[in-house]
Enzyme design. Structure first.
Site, mmCIF file in Angstrom:
data_model
loop_
_atom_site.group_PDB
_atom_site.id
_atom_site.type_symbol
_atom_site.label_atom_id
_atom_site.label_comp_id
_atom_site.label_asym_id
_atom_site.label_seq_id
_atom_site.Cartn_x
_atom_site.Cartn_y
_atom_site.Cartn_z
ATOM 1 C CG ASN A 45 -0.189 0.086 2.529
ATOM 2 O OD1 ASN A 45 0.671 -0.749 2.804
ATOM 3 N ND2 ASN A 45 -0.511 1.054 3.349
ATOM 4 C CB CYS B 122 2.628 12.182 14.306
ATOM 5 S SG CYS B 122 2.976 13.497 15.502
ATOM 6 C CD GLN C 10 -3.671 -0.018 -1.381
ATOM 7 O OE1 GLN C 10 -3.862 0.633 -2.404
ATOM 8 N NE2 GLN C 10 -4.038 0.437 -0.193
#
Length: 385
Positions: free
Chosen positions: A159, A333, A187
């Site tokens: 992906n 993050c 995908q």
């Protein structure tokens, strides 16, 4: 046709994350939310209409991958389809075999299921490495197979990088060892031709929201004769593998999306996207000489996917500066600290290059004008860093 959801906002270049729902798909599913609301198990007209819609959808999905309609099992997501495939094979294995093989760059839906099989059922899991392009070496698979191997699961396309694995060769190796082979084609389906008989796989996952259908619908191809433990027990729907009253509207949506994808593949849509992708890559390289590096396989790659690292540019800062683009970084993050993508680190990329990675994925509504705008914004942002 212009998609109504893309007329006001940033240029959408994150089709691998999710696709806009095609208006033709919406038109097809709406009647099954209003007038065609019946239970497919009911014998009166409301139910028989729903049953017919479900059957048509099953045929459309089967046609996309060259399967039979009765080999298609609808699920609520790609993650669920993968769970049904992996857990299903292991728990139904008659030997019993308790060894599963996968690769380091698999989607978390596969990797986490493998870890759960280890934790809950004592299954031995082998995670094979990939090379610098993200490719699995068939020799590594051959060396890892043994008489206890129940299943091999390798995604058809990654992906993040779009790298395509040699699925036919890998499936043949698995079968020689008496193992079942599963591929997560979330995908790949609709972007490249997929034919079950050519691939030689026993199980294959198709995901709706990766091919212009809504989220919340997917399918698992189950080759005739493959035994699976059900993922949901109950009334016996979906061959008894995923009981519960079927979500007819979403199944119809996936069916129409599969039909549109079949038509697109026949018309050569992949070549158009590959040309746009390569134009973007070349423009970036020309404008930022020596700074742009391709991540993944150059040739064995999805036609719509470009993953590049731009030297001296952190991807999250780069994309923040390009407010007119919607694309993905290769980092995650956590509490303000960015960590590199496990896929890219598994390919051997150092931390600096991995944190500079940007994934751009094109789709049905991407235009040459979108590419030119994306190039201009990325160049401007990179030059400022």
């Amino acid at each position: 046709m212009i998609h109504p959801g893309l007329t006001d906002g940033p240029i959408y270049l994150d089709y691998n994350a999710t696709t806009p729902v095609d208006p033709r798909v919406v038109d097809a599913m709406l009647p099954h939310l209003i007038t065609g609301f019946g239970n497919p198990s009911s014998s009166y007209s409301y139910g028989t209409d729903a049953k017919e819609g479900l059957a048509t959808a099953r045929t459309q999905v089967a046609t996309l991958i060259g399967a039979r309609p009765d080999e298609i099992v609808f699920t609520g997501s790609g993650s669920e389809a993968n769970l049904l495939a992996l857990r299903g094979v292991v728990l139904a294995s008659p030997q019993p075999r308790r060894h599963v093989i996968t690769q380091a760059t698999e989607h978390p839906a596969v990797l986490e299921t493998c870890r759960a099989l280890d934790r809950l059922h004592g299954v031995r899991v082998t995670v094979l490495p990939v090379d610098s392009e993200g490719l699995l070496d068939p020799a590594d698979l051959a060396a890892s197979l043994d008489e206890d191997t129940a299943l091999v699961s390798v995604a058809a396309a990654n992906n993040e990088t779009g790298t395509l694995q040699p699925i036919t060769e890998l499936a043949e190796l698995a079968h020689r060892a008496g193992a079942v082979f599963h591929t997560d084609a979330a995908q790949a389906a609709g972007k490249i031709p997929l034919a079950i008989d050519e691939l030689g796989v026993d199980l294959l996952t198709v995901v709706g929201h990766k091919m212009y259908a809504p989220k919340g619908i997917a399918a698992l191809y189950v080759r005739d004769g493959v035994q699976l433990e059900p993922v949901v027990y109950g009334g016996g729907q979906e061959r008894g593998l995923r009981s519960g009253t079927e979500n007819v509207a979403l199944a119809v949506a996936l069916g129409v999306a599969a039909q549109l994808a079949t038509d697109d593949l026949a018309s050569g849509c992949g070549s158009r996207l590959a040309d746009l992708r390569d134009l973007l890559y070349q423009r970036l390289r020309d404008a930022l000489p020596g700074r742009v590096h391709l991540n993944g396989a150059e040739r064995a790659r999805l036609p719509n996917t470009l993953n590049v690292s731009i030297e001296q540019a952190l991807s999250h800062e780069l994309l923040t500066a390009t407010s007119g683009l919607a694309a993905s970084t290769g980092s995650a993050c956590h509490s303000g600290t960015h960590t590199p993508s496990p896929v890219l680190t598994a390919m051997g990329l150092d931390r600096e290059r991995a944190l500079a990675a940007v994934r751009i994925s094109l789709g049905r509504w991407t235009t040459p004008g979108d590419i030119e705008t994306a190039v201009a914004e990325l160049i401007k942002a990179a030059a400022a860093q």
